[in-house]
Scaffold this motif. Structure first.
Motif, PDB file in Angstrom:
ATOM      1  N   THR A 188      -8.603  -6.655   3.270  1.00  0.00           N
ATOM      2  CA  THR A 188     -10.142  -7.020   3.500  1.00  0.00           C
ATOM      3  C   THR A 188     -10.687  -7.315   4.752  1.00  0.00           C
ATOM      4  O   THR A 188     -11.454  -6.410   5.277  1.00  0.00           O
ATOM      5  CB  THR A 188     -10.604  -7.888   2.199  1.00  0.00           C
ATOM      6  OG1 THR A 188     -10.194  -7.672   0.697  1.00  0.00           O
ATOM      7  CG2 THR A 188     -11.984  -8.237   2.467  1.00  0.00           C
ATOM      8  N   ASP A 189      -9.996  -8.212   5.535  1.00  0.00           N
ATOM      9  CA  ASP A 189     -10.271  -8.363   6.716  1.00  0.00           C
ATOM     10  C   ASP A 189     -10.185  -7.224   7.671  1.00  0.00           C
ATOM     11  O   ASP A 189     -11.214  -7.113   8.585  1.00  0.00           O
ATOM     12  CB  ASP A 189      -9.620  -9.640   7.254  1.00  0.00           C
ATOM     13  CG  ASP A 189      -9.841 -10.895   6.408  1.00  0.00           C
ATOM     14  OD1 ASP A 189     -10.869 -11.141   5.966  1.00  0.00           O
ATOM     15  OD2 ASP A 189      -8.939 -11.831   6.984  1.00  0.00           O
ATOM     16  N   GLN A 190      -9.131  -6.545   7.676  1.00  0.00           N
ATOM     17  CA  GLN A 190      -9.041  -5.333   8.571  1.00  0.00           C
ATOM     18  C   GLN A 190     -10.138  -4.090   8.077  1.00  0.00           C
ATOM     19  O   GLN A 190     -10.633  -3.733   9.050  1.00  0.00           O
ATOM     20  CB  GLN A 190      -7.640  -4.723   8.213  1.00  0.00           C
ATOM     21  CG  GLN A 190      -6.564  -5.344   8.627  1.00  0.00           C
ATOM     22  CD  GLN A 190      -5.169  -4.645   8.090  1.00  0.00           C
ATOM     23  OE1 GLN A 190      -5.188  -4.326   6.905  1.00  0.00           O
ATOM     24  NE2 GLN A 190      -4.314  -4.504   9.120  1.00  0.00           N
TER      25      GLN A 190
ATOM     26  N   ALA B 127     -13.358  -2.691  10.586  1.00  0.00           N
ATOM     27  CA  ALA B 127     -13.526  -1.167  10.517  1.00  0.00           C
ATOM     28  C   ALA B 127     -14.939  -1.052  10.155  1.00  0.00           C
ATOM     29  O   ALA B 127     -15.562  -0.019  10.882  1.00  0.00           O
ATOM     30  CB  ALA B 127     -12.395  -0.441   9.852  1.00  0.00           C
ATOM     31  N   LEU B 128     -15.254  -1.548   9.158  1.00  0.00           N
ATOM     32  CA  LEU B 128     -16.615  -0.933   8.709  1.00  0.00           C
ATOM     33  C   LEU B 128     -17.802  -1.641   9.402  1.00  0.00           C
ATOM     34  O   LEU B 128     -18.696  -1.057   9.605  1.00  0.00           O
ATOM     35  CB  LEU B 128     -16.886  -1.722   7.263  1.00  0.00           C
ATOM     36  CG  LEU B 128     -16.199  -0.987   6.152  1.00  0.00           C
ATOM     37  CD1 LEU B 128     -16.228  -1.882   4.749  1.00  0.00           C
ATOM     38  CD2 LEU B 128     -16.390   0.393   5.971  1.00  0.00           C
TER      39      LEU B 128
ATOM     40  N   GLU C 143      -2.521 -12.432  -3.053  1.00  0.00           N
ATOM     41  CA  GLU C 143      -3.737 -12.925  -2.431  1.00  0.00           C
ATOM     42  C   GLU C 143      -3.833 -12.884  -0.821  1.00  0.00           C
ATOM     43  O   GLU C 143      -5.020 -12.587  -0.438  1.00  0.00           O
ATOM     44  CB  GLU C 143      -4.030 -14.384  -3.002  1.00  0.00           C
ATOM     45  CG  GLU C 143      -5.579 -14.890  -2.554  1.00  0.00           C
ATOM     46  CD  GLU C 143      -6.693 -13.737  -3.059  1.00  0.00           C
ATOM     47  OE1 GLU C 143      -7.664 -13.675  -2.368  1.00  0.00           O
ATOM     48  OE2 GLU C 143      -6.630 -13.192  -4.220  1.00  0.00           O
ATOM     49  N   ALA C 144      -3.019 -13.063  -0.138  1.00  0.00           N
ATOM     50  CA  ALA C 144      -2.819 -13.426   1.321  1.00  0.00           C
ATOM     51  C   ALA C 144      -2.891 -11.725   1.839  1.00  0.00           C
ATOM     52  O   ALA C 144      -3.486 -11.525   2.649  1.00  0.00           O
ATOM     53  CB  ALA C 144      -1.762 -13.984   1.698  1.00  0.00           C
TER      54      ALA C 144
ATOM     55  N   ARG D 238      -2.935   4.699   4.771  1.00  0.00           N
ATOM     56  CA  ARG D 238      -1.713   4.576   5.691  1.00  0.00           C
ATOM     57  C   ARG D 238      -2.118   3.410   6.627  1.00  0.00           C
ATOM     58  O   ARG D 238      -1.168   2.585   7.020  1.00  0.00           O
ATOM     59  CB  ARG D 238      -1.586   5.840   6.334  1.00  0.00           C
ATOM     60  CG  ARG D 238      -0.562   6.827   5.285  1.00  0.00           C
ATOM     61  CD  ARG D 238      -0.033   7.984   5.974  1.00  0.00           C
ATOM     62  NE  ARG D 238       0.705   8.891   5.265  1.00  0.00           N
ATOM     63  CZ  ARG D 238       0.890  10.032   5.277  1.00  0.00           C
ATOM     64  NH1 ARG D 238       0.629  10.734   6.461  1.00  0.00           N
ATOM     65  NH2 ARG D 238       1.521  10.636   4.791  1.00  0.00           N
ATOM     66  N   GLN D 239      -3.150   3.381   7.015  1.00  0.00           N
ATOM     67  CA  GLN D 239      -3.542   2.380   8.326  1.00  0.00           C
ATOM     68  C   GLN D 239      -3.720   1.089   7.763  1.00  0.00           C
ATOM     69  O   GLN D 239      -3.154   0.027   8.408  1.00  0.00           O
ATOM     70  CB  GLN D 239      -5.173   2.967   8.641  1.00  0.00           C
ATOM     71  CG  GLN D 239      -4.938   3.845   9.705  1.00  0.00           C
ATOM     72  CD  GLN D 239      -6.372   4.405  10.207  1.00  0.00           C
ATOM     73  OE1 GLN D 239      -7.412   3.701   9.930  1.00  0.00           O
ATOM     74  NE2 GLN D 239      -6.417   5.214  11.193  1.00  0.00           N
ATOM     75  N   LEU D 240      -4.203   0.769   6.558  1.00  0.00           N
ATOM     76  CA  LEU D 240      -4.195  -0.525   5.737  1.00  0.00           C
ATOM     77  C   LEU D 240      -2.685  -0.780   5.678  1.00  0.00           C
ATOM     78  O   LEU D 240      -2.395  -2.025   5.964  1.00  0.00           O
ATOM     79  CB  LEU D 240      -4.777  -0.585   4.638  1.00  0.00           C
ATOM     80  CG  LEU D 240      -6.440  -0.190   4.674  1.00  0.00           C
ATOM     81  CD1 LEU D 240      -7.017  -0.181   3.095  1.00  0.00           C
ATOM     82  CD2 LEU D 240      -6.721  -1.573   5.121  1.00  0.00           C
ATOM     83  N   ARG D 241      -1.879   0.142   5.214  1.00  0.00           N
ATOM     84  CA  ARG D 241      -0.509  -0.361   4.861  1.00  0.00           C
ATOM     85  C   ARG D 241       0.245  -0.685   6.323  1.00  0.00           C
ATOM     86  O   ARG D 241       1.024  -1.683   6.304  1.00  0.00           O
ATOM     87  CB  ARG D 241       0.196   0.787   4.182  1.00  0.00           C
ATOM     88  CG  ARG D 241       1.334   0.267   3.458  1.00  0.00           C
ATOM     89  CD  ARG D 241       1.922   1.612   2.668  1.00  0.00           C
ATOM     90  NE  ARG D 241       2.258   2.677   3.299  1.00  0.00           N
ATOM     91  CZ  ARG D 241       2.551   3.819   2.711  1.00  0.00           C
ATOM     92  NH1 ARG D 241       2.521   4.014   1.587  1.00  0.00           N
ATOM     93  NH2 ARG D 241       2.818   4.790   3.469  1.00  0.00           N
TER      94      ARG D 241
END
Length: 152
Positions: free
Chosen positions: A117-119, A123-124, A110-111, A27-30
């Motif tokens: 992936t950047d988000q 976070a990681l 791709e964008a 949900r956070q990624l979306r």
């Protein structure tokens, strides 16, 4: 050191802990990605088209559990947006038209992947090295999980 076989209770407890964590992360990624070029309904359809070039509307409807007329409406809007295009009928069967992603459709996906992936990367980086190592160790097991054949 050998591991004991998982009991249903162990597996259920793990599922109860894992499901909300995965749902929250998804949900956070979306939520943090924009949807200017593609809707949440169109995204999984585009992924199927990218993974299965030439897929038919009926096959796509079946994969997504939708009726063909409903899928046709979604595909028409994706064609109008320049995300996919219809291919020529295969083998002389004029009813069988496949779908392929356009260059614009591939670029949109791709964008979106890059942004997500950047988000996730940011976070990681906030996690401790031991937490990141635990996630690395969990990847093979997570990739082994298949829900398709489970009668639930």
């Amino acid at each position: 050191m050998s591991q004991k076989p998982a009991t249903e209770g162990d597996a259920r407890e793990l599922a109860e802990q894992l499901r909300p964590a995965l749902r929250r992360l998804f949900r956070q990624l979306r939520r943090h990605s924009d949807h200017q070029d593609i809707s949440l309904v169109q995204l999984p359809l585009m992924l199927h088209v990218l993974e299965n070039p030439g897929i038919g509307v009926g096959e796509l409807a079946q994969l997504e559990g939708l009726r063909s007329p409903t899928m046709t409406g979604h595909i028409n809007s994706m064609v109008a947006a320049g995300l996919v295009k219809r291919t020529e009928p295969a083998d002389g069967d004029r009813r069988r038209v496949g779908l392929v992603a356009t260059a614009h459709g591939r670029a949109v996906i791709e964008a979106k992947r890059r942004r997500r992936t950047d988000q996730l990367t940011k976070a990681l980086l906030q996690l401790s090295p031991s937490s990141r190592a635990a996630l690395w160790a969990a990847i093979p097991a997570l990739n082994d999980i298949e829900l398709n054949d489970i009668d639930a």
